[in-house]
Design a protein around this motif. Structure first.
Motif, PDB file in Angstrom:
ATOM      1  N   UNK A 284       0.844  -1.179   0.000  1.00 37.89           N
ATOM      2  CA  UNK A 284       0.000   0.000   0.000  1.00 37.89           C
ATOM      3  C   UNK A 284       0.886   1.238   0.000  1.00 37.89           C
ATOM      4  N   UNK A 285       0.326   2.332  -0.433  1.00 31.12           N
ATOM      5  CA  UNK A 285       1.063   3.599  -0.449  1.00 31.12           C
ATOM      6  C   UNK A 285       0.209   4.684   0.196  1.00 31.12           C
ATOM      7  N   UNK A 286       0.782   5.392   1.149  1.00 27.02           N
ATOM      8  CA  UNK A 286       0.141   6.560   1.761  1.00 27.02           C
ATOM      9  C   UNK A 286       0.902   7.785   1.287  1.00 27.02           C
ATOM     10  N   UNK A 287       0.251   8.618   0.519  1.00 21.88           N
ATOM     11  CA  UNK A 287       0.938   9.804  -0.010  1.00 21.88           C
ATOM     12  C   UNK A 287       0.055  11.025   0.158  1.00 21.88           C
ATOM     13  N   UNK A 288       0.695  12.158   0.377  1.00 17.48           N
ATOM     14  CA  UNK A 288       0.004  13.423   0.588  1.00 17.48           C
ATOM     15  C   UNK A 288       0.195  14.312  -0.632  1.00 17.48           C
ATOM     16  N   UNK A 289      -0.912  14.755  -1.204  1.00 20.94           N
ATOM     17  CA  UNK A 289      -0.874  15.662  -2.347  1.00 20.94           C
ATOM     18  C   UNK A 289      -1.617  16.943  -1.962  1.00 20.94           C
ATOM     19  N   UNK A 290      -1.711  17.849  -2.903  1.00 24.21           N
ATOM     20  CA  UNK A 290      -2.394  19.117  -2.647  1.00 24.21           C
ATOM     21  C   UNK A 290      -3.321  19.405  -3.818  1.00 24.21           C
ATOM     22  N   UNK A 291      -4.447  20.041  -3.523  1.00 22.29           N
ATOM     23  CA  UNK A 291      -5.408  20.399  -4.565  1.00 22.29           C
ATOM     24  C   UNK A 291      -5.911  21.816  -4.315  1.00 22.29           C
ATOM     25  N   UNK A 292      -6.290  22.482  -5.387  1.00 23.89           N
ATOM     26  CA  UNK A 292      -6.858  23.824  -5.266  1.00 23.89           C
ATOM     27  C   UNK A 292      -8.161  23.762  -4.486  1.00 23.89           C
ATOM     28  N   UNK A 293      -8.386  24.770  -3.655  1.00 25.92           N
ATOM     29  CA  UNK A 293      -9.606  24.851  -2.848  1.00 25.92           C
ATOM     30  C   UNK A 293     -10.320  26.142  -3.207  1.00 25.92           C
ATOM     31  N   UNK A 294     -11.021  26.122  -4.328  1.00 28.72           N
ATOM     32  CA  UNK A 294     -11.699  27.321  -4.820  1.00 28.72           C
ATOM     33  C   UNK A 294     -13.172  26.979  -5.095  1.00 28.72           C
ATOM     34  N   UNK A 295     -13.967  26.865  -4.037  1.00 29.49           N
ATOM     35  CA  UNK A 295     -15.368  26.456  -4.186  1.00 29.49           C
ATOM     36  C   UNK A 295     -16.186  27.484  -4.961  1.00 29.49           C
ATOM     37  N   UNK A 296     -17.018  26.989  -5.864  1.00 30.24           N
ATOM     38  CA  UNK A 296     -17.822  27.892  -6.704  1.00 30.24           C
ATOM     39  C   UNK A 296     -18.843  28.661  -5.874  1.00 30.24           C
ATOM     40  N   UNK A 297     -19.125  28.169  -4.662  1.00 25.03           N
ATOM     41  CA  UNK A 297     -20.097  28.872  -3.809  1.00 25.03           C
ATOM     42  C   UNK A 297     -19.582  30.225  -3.339  1.00 25.03           C
ATOM     43  N   UNK A 298     -18.270  30.446  -3.402  1.00 26.40           N
ATOM     44  CA  UNK A 298     -17.689  31.720  -2.946  1.00 26.40           C
ATOM     45  C   UNK A 298     -17.539  32.648  -4.146  1.00 26.40           C
ATOM     46  N   UNK A 299     -18.230  33.752  -4.125  1.00 27.05           N
ATOM     47  CA  UNK A 299     -18.235  34.689  -5.245  1.00 27.05           C
ATOM     48  C   UNK A 299     -16.835  35.243  -5.517  1.00 27.05           C
ATOM     49  N   UNK A 300     -16.436  35.240  -6.794  1.00 27.07           N
ATOM     50  CA  UNK A 300     -15.162  35.817  -7.209  1.00 27.07           C
ATOM     51  C   UNK A 300     -13.946  35.004  -6.821  1.00 27.07           C
ATOM     52  N   UNK A 301     -14.135  33.754  -6.441  1.00 25.35           N
ATOM     53  CA  UNK A 301     -13.023  32.950  -5.922  1.00 25.35           C
ATOM     54  C   UNK A 301     -11.919  32.744  -6.947  1.00 25.35           C
ATOM     55  N   UNK A 302     -12.254  32.759  -8.237  1.00 23.79           N
ATOM     56  CA  UNK A 302     -11.250  32.532  -9.276  1.00 23.79           C
ATOM     57  C   UNK A 302     -10.196  33.645  -9.313  1.00 23.79           C
ATOM     58  N   UNK A 303     -10.562  34.828  -8.844  1.00 31.88           N
ATOM     59  CA  UNK A 303      -9.665  35.973  -8.910  1.00 31.88           C
ATOM     60  C   UNK A 303      -8.942  36.250  -7.595  1.00 31.88           C
ATOM     61  N   UNK A 304      -9.187  35.415  -6.579  1.00 33.59           N
ATOM     62  CA  UNK A 304      -8.585  35.664  -5.272  1.00 33.59           C
ATOM     63  C   UNK A 304      -7.129  35.218  -5.262  1.00 33.59           C
TER      64      UNK A 304
END
Length: 450
Positions: A274-294
């Motif tokens: 088995x492999x346990x690995x930690x990655x990262x992902x963008x956290x830009x929920x569409x519910x938050x207005x203007x999040x793409x530009x933050x």
């Protein structure tokens, strides 16, 4: 915090990821944890004064670039957006020196700058330096605290830099429309019902166990991890094109293919495969207005507890990994402790490595109409894991290995990088084979990689 009310625009709490990074910084002797440095070649006709003014516009528009962090003598850490902090911009002209001396001056600066920590209570938590190498070549260096930005944000900032430079060069007043801060995101995160997500993570990570890393040595004394060494590996354009084609044929992304190669390597050092690995992902929920530009630190840690049993066909296994990735992203907005301590009765962080795949360009290229191009020259980082990998897609895939010298030597990191290259290419070229067969072809056995 000594600032008048007029100088302060917003005050709000930190995100869980910010609190984790702040805690790491406080426990490292140098105070440099999660400080990052990016350098770019600006080739063509460059006006240094317009560069300075354009970055002033960017700082004016993005609240995070005017933010300070406060955690001492207070019960809860918080961040403050200031109205008009001073921008740190320096121009160094080395164009009259010979080429070797020019390059030496830049390298000396990069080394000294990387060892200079920020006072996080005084904004901005970024500084810029422009080296003039020739009339048609400059090196722009941005040094930032990871507390205020992520890779996506850097791409956003460079687009706005290019826009402001173009407007100034044409004699127009630049767009200084304020953009959203992280406040709405922090508020949204706090209000979420996380019970379903927490239950999902508890189930997925119930069997998680940390495995050793290839070529890793354990230090004689226990002390805070400070990874301040870096090694760069670049795939050829031909290798990159072949990897891209293999990923498309399999119906997965290059990110999944790289994660697969990393998981396969880790699993060969696990008795349970088995492999346990930690990655990262963008956290830009569409519910938050203007999040793409933050501009801000809007990421989530995403761990994977992957079954790498050797009898699985690689193509089917990669498809399953892709499915796990998509399902994990639906549950990623949870407090950091959820993925930091997934195992019951665990009193340590069960991760010794960290994988970041930069899906969005971090400043390279740009759509500027000015008479110069922008391309990446160098990056440096200081993280708090024994080993981190930052993967930068493009015509030639680049990987930065950021490591702690307590655990790895320069020689073992070179061996490690070649192991990654070999496994990734072997997996891409033999996806119809079983994982056991691919491990054999890539020479992944415990004797050769421990």
């Amino acid at each position: 915090m000594s600032a008048s009310q007029k100088e302060l625009q917003e005050i709000f709490s930190l995100t869980p990821v910010q609190r984790f990074m702040l805690d790491c910084s406080e426990h490292t002797p140098s105070g440099l944890a999660f400080q990052q440095q990016y350098s770019y070649y600006l080739e063509g006709k460059v006006d240094p004064e317009l560069c300075r003014k354009a970055w002033e516009v960017v700082i004016t528009r993005h609240p995070a670039m005017r933010t300070s962090i406060h955690h001492k003598d207070t019960s809860q850490a918080f961040q403050v957006v200031h109205a008009e902090p001073t921008m740190f911009f320096e121009l160094r002209d080395v164009s009259l020196l010979d080429e070797d001396e020019r390059n030496g001056r830049v390298l000396t600066f990069l080394s000294e700058d990387a060892r200079t920590p920020f006072d996080i209570s005084r904004p901005p938590l970024m500084r810029l330096c422009l080296h003039k190498m020739r009339d048609d070549l400059f090196v722009l260096t941005l040094t930032l605290s990871h507390l205020i930005f992520d890779g996506w944000s850097l791409g956003v900032a460079f687009r706005h830099f290019a826009q402001a430079y173009d407007e100034l060069a044409q004699g127009f007043a630049p767009d200084v429309t304020p953009l959203p801060s992280m406040r709405d995101y922090v508020s949204w995160f706090k209000k979420r019902d996380q019970s379903e997500d927490l239950a999902w993570w508890r189930e997925k990570l119930a069997t998680a166990q940390m495995q050793p890393l290839p070529f890793m040595r354990l230090p004689e004394e226990s002390r805070p991890v400070e990874a301040d060494q870096i090694y760069h590996m670049v795939f050829s354009e031909e290798e990159t094109a072949s990897l891209d084609a293999a990923a498309r044929k399999l119906g997965v992304t290059l990110n999944v293919l790289y994660q697969g190669a990393w998981a396969l390597i880790l699993s060969r050092l696990s008795p349970q495969r088995r492999a346990l690995m930690l990655t990262v992902a963008a956290s830009r929920p569409v519910e938050v207005s203007g999040i793409e530009q933050v501009f801000g630190l809007l990421i989530d840690g995403v761990p994977y507890n992957v079954d790498c049993a050797g009898n699985q066909t690689a193509s089917t296994w990669l498809e399953g990994l892709r499915g796990l990735q998509l399902e994990s992203l639906e549950h990623r907005h949870v407090p950091v402790d959820t993925w930091l301590r997934p195992c019951q009765n665990s009193d340590m962080i069960p991760y010794n490595s960290y994988l970041i795949f930069e899906n969005m360009a971090t400043g390279e290229g740009g759509d500027t109409k000015a008479d110069f191009s922008i391309r990446a020259a160098y990056m440096n980082s200081n993280l708090s894991f024994p080993l981190s990998m930052m993967v930068f897609p493009g015509p030639a895939l680049r990987v930065a290995f950021i490591y702690c010298k307590d655990f790895f030597t320069h020689e073992t990191i070179i061996k490690f990088s070649e192991l990654i290259r070999r496994t990734l290419i072997t997996l891409a070229e033999n996806s119809g084979e079983t994982l056991d067969r691919i491990s054999e072809l890539a020479d992944l056995n415990e004797e050769t990689i421990r």
